[in-house]
Scaffold this active site. Structure first.
Site, PDB file in Angstrom:
ATOM      1  N   ASN A   1      89.455  91.031  94.052  1.00 18.60           N
ATOM      2  CA  ASN A   1      88.597  92.114  93.580  1.00 18.60           C
ATOM      3  C   ASN A   1      88.871  93.390  94.384  1.00 18.60           C
ATOM      4  O   ASN A   1      90.032  93.677  94.677  1.00 18.60           O
ATOM      5  CB  ASN A   1      87.134  91.671  93.596  1.00 18.60           C
ATOM      6  CG  ASN A   1      86.918  90.491  92.640  1.00 18.60           C
ATOM      7  OD1 ASN A   1      87.137  90.619  91.450  1.00 18.60           O
ATOM      8  ND2 ASN A   1      86.536  89.337  93.166  1.00 18.60           N
ATOM      9  N   SER A   2      87.868  94.134  94.788  1.00 16.86           N
ATOM     10  CA  SER A   2      88.132  95.467  95.356  1.00 16.86           C
ATOM     11  C   SER A   2      88.726  95.453  96.754  1.00 16.86           C
ATOM     12  O   SER A   2      89.145  96.500  97.254  1.00 16.86           O
ATOM     13  CB  SER A   2      86.845  96.291  95.357  1.00 16.86           C
ATOM     14  OG  SER A   2      86.480  96.625  94.030  1.00 16.86           O
ATOM     15  N   THR A   3      88.804  94.285  97.410  1.00 22.04           N
ATOM     16  CA  THR A   3      89.447  94.269  98.724  1.00 22.04           C
ATOM     17  C   THR A   3      90.930  94.615  98.616  1.00 22.04           C
ATOM     18  O   THR A   3      91.538  95.077  99.575  1.00 22.04           O
ATOM     19  CB  THR A   3      89.297  92.900  99.404  1.00 22.04           C
ATOM     20  OG1 THR A   3      89.966  91.901  98.630  1.00 22.04           O
ATOM     21  CG2 THR A   3      87.830  92.530  99.565  1.00 22.04           C
ATOM     22  N   SER A  13      84.618 102.535  95.973  1.00 19.17           N
ATOM     23  CA  SER A  13      85.405 101.525  95.257  1.00 19.17           C
ATOM     24  C   SER A  13      85.683 101.950  93.822  1.00 19.17           C
ATOM     25  O   SER A  13      85.421 101.221  92.870  1.00 19.17           O
ATOM     26  CB  SER A  13      84.670 100.179  95.280  1.00 19.17           C
ATOM     27  OG  SER A  13      85.577  99.116  95.106  1.00 19.17           O
TER      28      SER A  13
END
Length: 599
Positions: free
Chosen positions: A401-403, A450
């Protein structure tokens, strides 16, 4: 569960294709193959099954696949070691927005209950066929217990003479029972030949000679073991009619090969007598259940008809024919061996990273994870020491995901799509569900909030090919960018484990990946969260939302404390929709606080 279904689907597709190939070869090259070759060519079906279901990572096949990938993405970049990524801008302010949740839902058209239903239906079939197999073997066991030993001297002498002729040295137990109508062979470790109670009355010694030769050939060819493998096929692929057809063909080819082996031991004048002996068993009731595990001279009337036709046209097989048959089997074997690794790559979607690091302590932090499945990985770089909670989940690969945006930003900087001093992207005025996204963004705000569209734009400008090279260069998880370019990192193809997140962060922090120092500093500056006492916290959250439920929460980063640096990654999962990145960050900060790393 969908991974298991993928394995089943890929495996059954490959097996079905291979069955068609084998049938085609048998038809086109029939005159050039021996009867035994027609039977043994089926053995290659085992290879794709092993490729689809065995845990190849245990045998370090993953390294071979990674080596194979290196040819696809070969580059001449040398990893250069630079100074450690240090310092923080004195004018930089704390940024708590990095701990908030900014995500959108990924809508999956196939609900989970569909996968669950399909899996349950498959499992029900598997269980039923396992029960049927157990029942058949129970019948065989009961038959062994109730059968009477044969003590007729002439019959035992005939059996010994047939064993010598066939080349079987094992002790074969001869029994009689009223539970069967035609002779069968059972037992892999302790072989038996079972005769019907009326066989000695109805058949002469010369006819029994042919019976013994046939049954002993089954023993010599290890056909009983093959029968159990066929039952494994039936259990796994009970839903596939192509496999059912193949099993019937294997049974027929087994008997044809056995007949041919017997005929090779006989004089030509005995062929007709052998055929007549088989015909006499056509009137006997054929037990299909026992026949799956216990081959015998009998069979269905249709199979016996084909066997008689084969006996009528039999001629001794030349050495040249045997060599041609072996060459055909060898060529098919090489083709299957080439295809199988590709099958493995598809059927095994690199969903586990096997960590073999040293200086590791596995600890119980379950009290912090109440209501969640999760893992926590901490690496003390100064001591080269790991602390891990939940060993299994720490190695399980899941969507980043956004990592992933930490690396997306770095790739965009390295590709000069943006620069540390010029990284603004203009909002295209299209409304987004998160208000903070509806404005122009720079690298700091894009990471802070993000902002999906910012990194989707930079990814497009970098390009899929170059992105794939970067992901391969840093060995990011499964390196799989086959999903949509705008969402491959959102509950899609790209996956990474918590332990890999930490390993990668440590390489990034120590600048072992060959990236420019100014680009690393720009990213580090953008993910600075806050400072407490003598500790500074850096990190990025990530939230996986499927059908409006938060199912996957990440928080990865590091803490600079005095001269030490601690890298960490935490992941939480919850099917009730409570697994946000912000909750993962909250748990991580509690753990770091109690460990006196970030107070």
């Amino acid at each position: 569960m969908d991974t298991i279904l993928l394995r089943i689907f890929v495996s059954t597709s490959v097996v079905s294709f291979l069955i068609f190939v084998i049938l085609l070869i048998k038809k086109l090259l029939n005159p050039h193959m021996t009867a035994k070759g027609h039977y043994q060519i089926w053995y290659f079906l085992c290879i794709p099954i092993l490729a689809g279901f065995l845990p190849w990572n245990t045998f370090r096949l993953g390294e071979g696949i990674r080596y194979f990938k290196s040819f696809l993405f070969m580059h001449s970049d040398e990893l250069s070691k630079s100074d450690r990524m240090n310092g923080v801008d004195a004018t930089q302010a704390p940024n708590s927005d990095l701990l908030h949740d900014f995500t959108v839902s990924v809508n999956k058209s196939t609900p989970d209950f569909i996968y669950q239903t399909l899996f349950i239906v498959w499992m029900i079939g598997v269980v039923l066929f396992v029960v049927a197999a157990v029942y058949s073997n129970y019948q065989i066991h009961q038959m062994k217990k109730s059968a009477a030993a044969v003590h007729n001297q002439k019959l035992m002498e005939l059996l010994e003479a047939c064993k010598e002729l066939v080349g079987v040295k094992r002790n074969i137990r001869l029994r009689e029972t009223s539970l069967i109508a035609s002779p069968i062979t059972v037992g892999i470790s302790r072989p038996y030949i079972f005769l019907s109670s009326k066989t000695r009355e109805d058949f002469s010694l010369s006819e029994l000679k042919y019976v013994f030769l046939h049954e002993l050939q089954h023993q010599k060819s290890k056909d009983l073991f093959v029968n159990y493998v066929m039952w494994l096929f039936r259990i796994l692929y009970w839903f596939n009619p192509i496999v059912w057809y193949a099993i019937k063909r294997i049974q027929l080819d087994r008997e044809l090969a056995c007949d041919a082996s017997v005929l090779n031991l006989l004089e030509e004048r005995e062929y007709i007598e052998y055929g007549h002996t088989i015909i006499r068993f056509a009137d006997k009731k054929h037990d299909q259940t026992l026949g799956q595990f216990a081959p015998g001279i009998g069979g269905t009337k249709r199979h016996i008809k084909q066997r008689i036709q084969s006996i009528a046209s039999f001629s001794s097989e030349s050495r040249f024919l045997k060599w041609k048959s072996k060459v055909i089997c060898a060529i098919l074997g090489m083709v299957v061996l080439v295809i199988s690794p590709m099958t493995t790559v598809i059927a095994s979607p690199d969903d586990v990273y096997h960590f073999n690091g040293k200086n590791v302590v596995y600890e119980d932090l379950g009290s912090y994870f109440e209501g969640y499945n999760g893992s926590f990985v901490l690496y003390d770089s100064s001591k080269n020491h790991y602390q891990i909670y939940n060993r299994e989940l720490s190695q399980q690969r899941i969507s980043p995901n956004s990592t992933y945006k930490i690396y997306s930003a770095l790739f965009a900087l390295e590709s000069n799509v943006i620069t540390p001093n010029n990284n603004e992207q203009v909002w295209d005025r299209k409304p987004h569900p998160i208000p903070e996204w509806n404005q122009n963004q720079n690298l700091a705000t894009a990471l802070s909030h993000s902002v999906n569209w910012y990194f989707q734009n930079t990814d497009r400008e970098v390009g899929r090919k170059k992105l794939q090279e970067y992901f391969h260069k840093i060995e990011y998880g499964n390196e799989d960018l086959t999903g949509n370019l705008d969402s491959y990192w959102m509950e899609s193809s790209l996956k990474i484990s918590p332990i890999e997140q930490v390993l990668l962060l440590s390489k990034l922090g120590e600048n072992q990946l060959g990236f420019k120092t100014e680009n690393l500093q720009a990213v580090k500056q953008a993910i600075f969260i806050e400072e407490q006492k003598n500790s500074m916290l850096y990190g990025k959250t990530g939230t996986g939302m499927i059908n409006d439920k938060n199912v996957n929460g990440w928080f990865i980063g590091f803490v600079d404390k005095d001269e030490d640096r601690f890298y960490f990654a935490i992941n939480i999962q919850n099917k009730d929709g409570q697994a946000q990145g912000s909750k993962a960050a909250e748990i991580a900060k509690q753990i770091l606080h109690h460990k006196k790393i970030y107070e």
